[in-house]
Design an enzyme around this catalytic site. Structure first.
Site, PDB file in Angstrom:
ATOM      1  N   ASN A 236      19.399   9.039  13.470  1.00 49.56           N
ATOM      2  CA  ASN A 236      20.760   8.716  13.062  1.00 49.56           C
ATOM      3  C   ASN A 236      20.886   9.283  11.648  1.00 49.56           C
ATOM      4  O   ASN A 236      20.446   8.649  10.682  1.00 49.56           O
ATOM      5  CB  ASN A 236      21.015   7.209  13.070  1.00 49.56           C
ATOM      6  CG  ASN A 236      22.454   6.886  12.655  1.00 49.56           C
ATOM      7  OD1 ASN A 236      23.182   7.761  12.159  1.00 49.56           O
ATOM      8  ND2 ASN A 236      22.869   5.646  12.854  1.00 49.56           N
TER       9      ASN A 236
ATOM     10  N   TYR B  36      29.873  -1.641  11.943  1.00 50.76           N
ATOM     11  CA  TYR B  36      28.467  -1.378  12.278  1.00 50.76           C
ATOM     12  C   TYR B  36      27.736  -2.582  12.886  1.00 50.76           C
ATOM     13  O   TYR B  36      26.563  -2.461  13.236  1.00 50.76           O
ATOM     14  CB  TYR B  36      27.723  -0.900  11.023  1.00 50.76           C
ATOM     15  CG  TYR B  36      28.286   0.386  10.467  1.00 50.76           C
ATOM     16  CD1 TYR B  36      28.256   1.559  11.216  1.00 50.76           C
ATOM     17  CD2 TYR B  36      28.882   0.428   9.206  1.00 50.76           C
ATOM     18  CE1 TYR B  36      28.789   2.737  10.722  1.00 50.76           C
ATOM     19  CE2 TYR B  36      29.412   1.610   8.695  1.00 50.76           C
ATOM     20  CZ  TYR B  36      29.362   2.754   9.458  1.00 50.76           C
ATOM     21  OH  TYR B  36      29.878   3.924   8.973  1.00 50.76           O
TER      22      TYR B  36
ATOM     23  N   ALA C 223      25.807   9.937   7.251  1.00 57.99           N
ATOM     24  CA  ALA C 223      26.842  10.886   6.824  1.00 57.99           C
ATOM     25  C   ALA C 223      26.330  12.327   6.782  1.00 57.99           C
ATOM     26  O   ALA C 223      27.140  13.271   6.829  1.00 57.99           O
ATOM     27  CB  ALA C 223      27.384  10.476   5.458  1.00 57.99           C
TER      28      ALA C 223
ATOM     29  N   ARG D 147      37.127   7.449  14.767  1.00 57.94           N
ATOM     30  CA  ARG D 147      37.219   7.223  13.319  1.00 57.94           C
ATOM     31  C   ARG D 147      37.842   8.438  12.616  1.00 57.94           C
ATOM     32  O   ARG D 147      38.520   9.224  13.253  1.00 57.94           O
ATOM     33  CB  ARG D 147      35.821   6.875  12.785  1.00 57.94           C
ATOM     34  CG  ARG D 147      35.234   5.632  13.497  1.00 57.94           C
ATOM     35  CD  ARG D 147      33.897   5.245  12.943  1.00 57.94           C
ATOM     36  NE  ARG D 147      34.002   4.876  11.539  1.00 57.94           N
ATOM     37  CZ  ARG D 147      32.958   4.772  10.710  1.00 57.94           C
ATOM     38  NH1 ARG D 147      31.736   5.011  11.169  1.00 57.94           N
ATOM     39  NH2 ARG D 147      33.136   4.445   9.456  1.00 57.94           N
TER      40      ARG D 147
HETATM   41  O1  CA2 Z   1      27.905   5.258  13.259  1.00 59.01           O
HETATM   42  C1  CA2 Z   1      26.883   5.662  12.702  1.00 59.01           C
HETATM   43  O2  CA2 Z   1      25.755   5.331  13.030  1.00 59.01           O
HETATM   44  C2  CA2 Z   1      27.012   6.605  11.485  1.00 59.01           C
HETATM   45  O3  CA2 Z   1      25.939   7.534  11.541  1.00 59.01           O
HETATM   46  C3  CA2 Z   1      26.907   5.724  10.254  1.00 59.01           C
HETATM   47  C4  CA2 Z   1      27.119   6.487   8.959  1.00 59.01           C
HETATM   48  C5  CA2 Z   1      28.415   7.291   9.011  1.00 59.01           C
HETATM   49  O4  CA2 Z   1      28.547   8.080   7.838  1.00 59.01           O
HETATM   50  C6  CA2 Z   1      28.470   8.197  10.231  1.00 59.01           C
HETATM   51  O5  CA2 Z   1      29.707   8.861  10.234  1.00 59.01           O
HETATM   52  C7  CA2 Z   1      28.315   7.383  11.495  1.00 59.01           C
HETATM   53  C8  CA2 Z   1      27.218   5.523   7.773  1.00 59.01           C
HETATM   54  C9  CA2 Z   1      26.115   4.537   7.669  1.00 59.01           C
HETATM   55  C10 CA2 Z   1      26.488   3.565   6.594  1.00 59.01           C
HETATM   56  O6  CA2 Z   1      26.118   2.298   7.009  1.00 59.01           O
HETATM   57  C11 CA2 Z   1      26.622   1.253   6.314  1.00 59.01           C
HETATM   58  C12 CA2 Z   1      26.283   0.009   6.785  1.00 59.01           C
HETATM   59  C13 CA2 Z   1      26.767  -1.095   6.155  1.00 59.01           C
HETATM   60  C14 CA2 Z   1      27.571  -0.960   5.037  1.00 59.01           C
HETATM   61  C15 CA2 Z   1      27.904   0.277   4.559  1.00 59.01           C
HETATM   62  C16 CA2 Z   1      27.413   1.399   5.222  1.00 59.01           C
END
Ligand code: CA2
Length: 147
Positions: A74, A23, A77, A107
């Site tokens: 955004n 990220y 999940a 992914r």
């Molecule tokens: O890629 C993206 O922006 C997502 O929306 C991010 C979501 C994920 O579930 C989607 O499939 C794609 C997850 C966000 C979690 O963000 C974190 C950031 C740092 C550490 C852990 C999680």
């Protein structure tokens, strides 16, 4: 002045603090600041929100019907699980962007399906934090086209 609501879903408050290889290192506060700067430059009002709760996100989308002209979301999940967020977005008439920091298609399989994509105008994936100002510019341009 046009108002644009930016909604961030679960765990996005952790951005920049964990999993930087997926990220990036930019925090959500930094993304908010870049979006606010762009909004100021382009003369639009911004509401930048984050919640870990599906119902709160649905309530904000309903509120946007009253006070905002466009939505960038955004859903985190919830993208892959939430018919309820999709239904709320369907009922919002202005332009909508779905934005993901990572390229969900490279992914896990379960991230390949989005309940949200069929009800938005544009999808930005894999551009990292830059996807937010890209989406914001698109929404501002779309609103200007309609005037
Ligand atoms: O890629 C993206 O922006 C997502 O929306 C991010 C979501 C994920 O579930 C989607 O499939 C794609 C997850 C966000 C979690 O963000 C974190 C950031 C740092 C550490 C852990 C999680």
């Amino acid at each position: 002045m046009s108002c644009i609501m930016i909604i961030n879903g679960p765990n996005l408050n952790l951005l920049g603090k964990r999993e930087p290889e997926i990220y990036g290192t930019t925090t959500l506060a930094e993304i908010r600041d870049s979006c606010q700067k762009l909004a100021d430059e382009r003369g639009v009002e911004l509401e930048f929100l984050q919640s870990n709760h599906e119902g709160a996100i649905i309530d904000w989308i309903h509120e946007a019907r009253e006070r905002c002209d466009a939505i960038l979301i955004n859903p985190g999940a919830f993208t892959h699980t939430s018919v309820a967020i999709r239904d709320a977005l369907s009922a919002f008439n202005g332009p909508k962007v779905e934005c993901h920091l990572s390229n969900v298609h490279t992914r896990e399989e379960f991230r390949h399906h989005s309940y949200i994509s069929p009800v938005v105008n544009s999808i930005i994936i894999g551009a990292g934090w830059r996807g937010y100002p890209m989406g914001l510019n698109y929404l501002i341009d779309s609103l200007a086209d309609k005037k």
